[in-house]
Design a protein around this motif. Structure first.
Motif, mmCIF file in Angstrom:
data_model
loop_
_atom_site.group_PDB
_atom_site.id
_atom_site.type_symbol
_atom_site.label_atom_id
_atom_site.label_comp_id
_atom_site.label_asym_id
_atom_site.label_seq_id
_atom_site.Cartn_x
_atom_site.Cartn_y
_atom_site.Cartn_z
ATOM 1 N N SER A 143 -11.663 -4.425 -5.142
ATOM 2 C CA SER A 143 -10.663 -4.159 -4.105
ATOM 3 C C SER A 143 -9.616 -5.260 -4.076
ATOM 4 N N TRP A 147 -5.668 -4.439 -4.679
ATOM 5 C CA TRP A 147 -4.655 -4.719 -3.650
ATOM 6 C C TRP A 147 -3.614 -5.707 -4.154
ATOM 7 N N ARG A 181 -1.042 -8.733 3.770
ATOM 8 C CA ARG A 181 -1.739 -7.635 4.435
ATOM 9 C C ARG A 181 -2.128 -7.984 5.869
ATOM 10 N N MET A 187 0.382 -1.674 9.510
ATOM 11 C CA MET A 187 -0.996 -1.238 9.293
ATOM 12 C C MET A 187 -1.745 -1.247 10.613
ATOM 13 N N LYS A 229 -4.435 -2.260 13.306
ATOM 14 C CA LYS A 229 -4.939 -3.606 13.546
ATOM 15 C C LYS A 229 -6.275 -3.840 12.851
ATOM 16 N N GLU A 230 -7.123 -2.815 12.832
ATOM 17 C CA GLU A 230 -8.446 -2.982 12.220
ATOM 18 C C GLU A 230 -8.370 -3.143 10.699
ATOM 19 N N ASP A 231 -7.217 -2.803 10.109
ATOM 20 C CA ASP A 231 -7.049 -2.938 8.664
ATOM 21 C C ASP A 231 -6.373 -4.245 8.267
ATOM 22 N N ARG A 232 -5.956 -5.033 9.209
ATOM 23 C CA ARG A 232 -5.273 -6.291 8.904
ATOM 24 C C ARG A 232 -6.295 -7.387 8.594
ATOM 25 N N LYS A 233 -7.025 -7.154 7.544
ATOM 26 C CA LYS A 233 -8.025 -8.089 7.042
ATOM 27 C C LYS A 233 -7.879 -8.145 5.526
ATOM 28 N N ALA A 286 -8.554 -7.545 1.709
ATOM 29 C CA ALA A 286 -9.095 -6.332 1.092
ATOM 30 C C ALA A 286 -10.585 -6.457 0.810
ATOM 31 N N LYS A 318 -12.604 -5.673 4.004
ATOM 32 C CA LYS A 318 -12.624 -4.249 4.323
ATOM 33 C C LYS A 318 -13.526 -3.463 3.378
#
Length: 279
Positions: free
Chosen positions: A62, A66, A179, A185, A187-191, A193, A196
């Protein structure tokens, strides 16, 4: 239509159209550089739980996907399907066997840039390409200034930097800086790659300077430790140690049962003790 096209070609109108040039890669937002030895109020980092990492390499793939398609640019792969494949990765998983049979263990150890609070890779860079951000402590490389001299790779005691032989720039983990601040994006995806993608939740991300953050609590409660502290680089990333497990006696088959079997048997006994609801 055919006559119109022929007249257009004869008039050289097509020849006057300028050739399309590829768009330059996006550049990272301007950031303030931390001074050597400066104490920062915020330090983003990863906390990796070695007890639940299964070595699936989801974090590796991942990360590669990314960053290859992001602002870091394409990460070279040379002879990807050959007998001796090589390539550039920001994150790798090393696997070790520990202990003495029959009490051996397989340990999967993910490793990337540790975003040290006192990174030795920064002062050795002759062009200032390697730097640490003041706002969040992330260590980055300015590709426009990098001359691929490899001084930073030699200075890093963790082997966390890899030269991209195709582009001739030094590369490393960026904590997915393009990212984690992307407000388009969820908020829960702003971590990062890798965080996630981890199927077991072995990777945590946050501010280790915030005592109430998830990562700080995990370090405090689980005895998180820094890798090779004797180098005095003060790595921001931490590792959560493996929990002790019961040894298996090869001469006693009854000890071969794992906890899942025990739980399954307990569940069967519980079900048998319940009164039947059928009529």
């Amino acid at each position: 239509m055919i006559h119109w096209l022929q007249d257009l070609i004869k008039s050289n109108a097509v020849a006057d159209v300028p050739a399309r040039t590829p768009a330059p890669p996006p550049k990272a937002a301007k950031s303030v550089r931390a001074q050597p030895g400066e104490t920062l109020a915020k330090q983003l980092a990863l906390v990796i739980d070695l007890n639940v990492c299964v070595g699936c390499h989801a974090c590796v793939t991942s990360c590669k996907e990314w960053n290859t398609s992001g602002s870091a640019g394409p990460l070279a792969d040379e002879h990807a399907y050959g007998a001796d494949p090589t390539g550039t990765f920001f994150n790798r998983v090393q696997t070790y066997e520990a202990g003495t049979f029959p009490g051996t263990e397989t340990i999967h150890f993910p490793k990337s840039c540790l975003h040290c609070e006192d990174p030795p890779c920064v002062p050795v860079c002759p062009t200032g390409a390697s730097y640490k951000r003041k706002e969040d402590g992330i260590v980055l490389v300015d590709y426009d200034k990098c001359i691929a001299c490899k001084y930073c790779a030699w200075a890093c005691p963790y082997g966390a930097r890899e030269i991209d032989e195709e582009r001739q720039v030094m590369t490393k983990c960026t904590l997915c800086v393009d990212r984690i601040y992307d407000e388009s994006m969820p908020k829960e995806d702003r971590k990062p790659a890798c965080v996630k993608a981890c199927p077991t939740g072995a990777r945590l991300f946050g501010d280790v300077k915030d005592p109430d953050s998830e990562v700080s609590r995990a370090i405090r409660e689980r005895g998180g430790y820094a890798l090779m502290p004797e180098w005095e680089t003060q790595p921001a990333n931490r590792y959560l140690p493996r929990r002790p497990t019961d040894a298996v006696d090869a001469n006693r088959p009854e000890t071969w049962k794992d906890s899942r079997a025990t739980e399954s048997e307990a569940g069967m006994h519980t079900s048998a003790s319940r009164p039947s609801t059928s009529h």
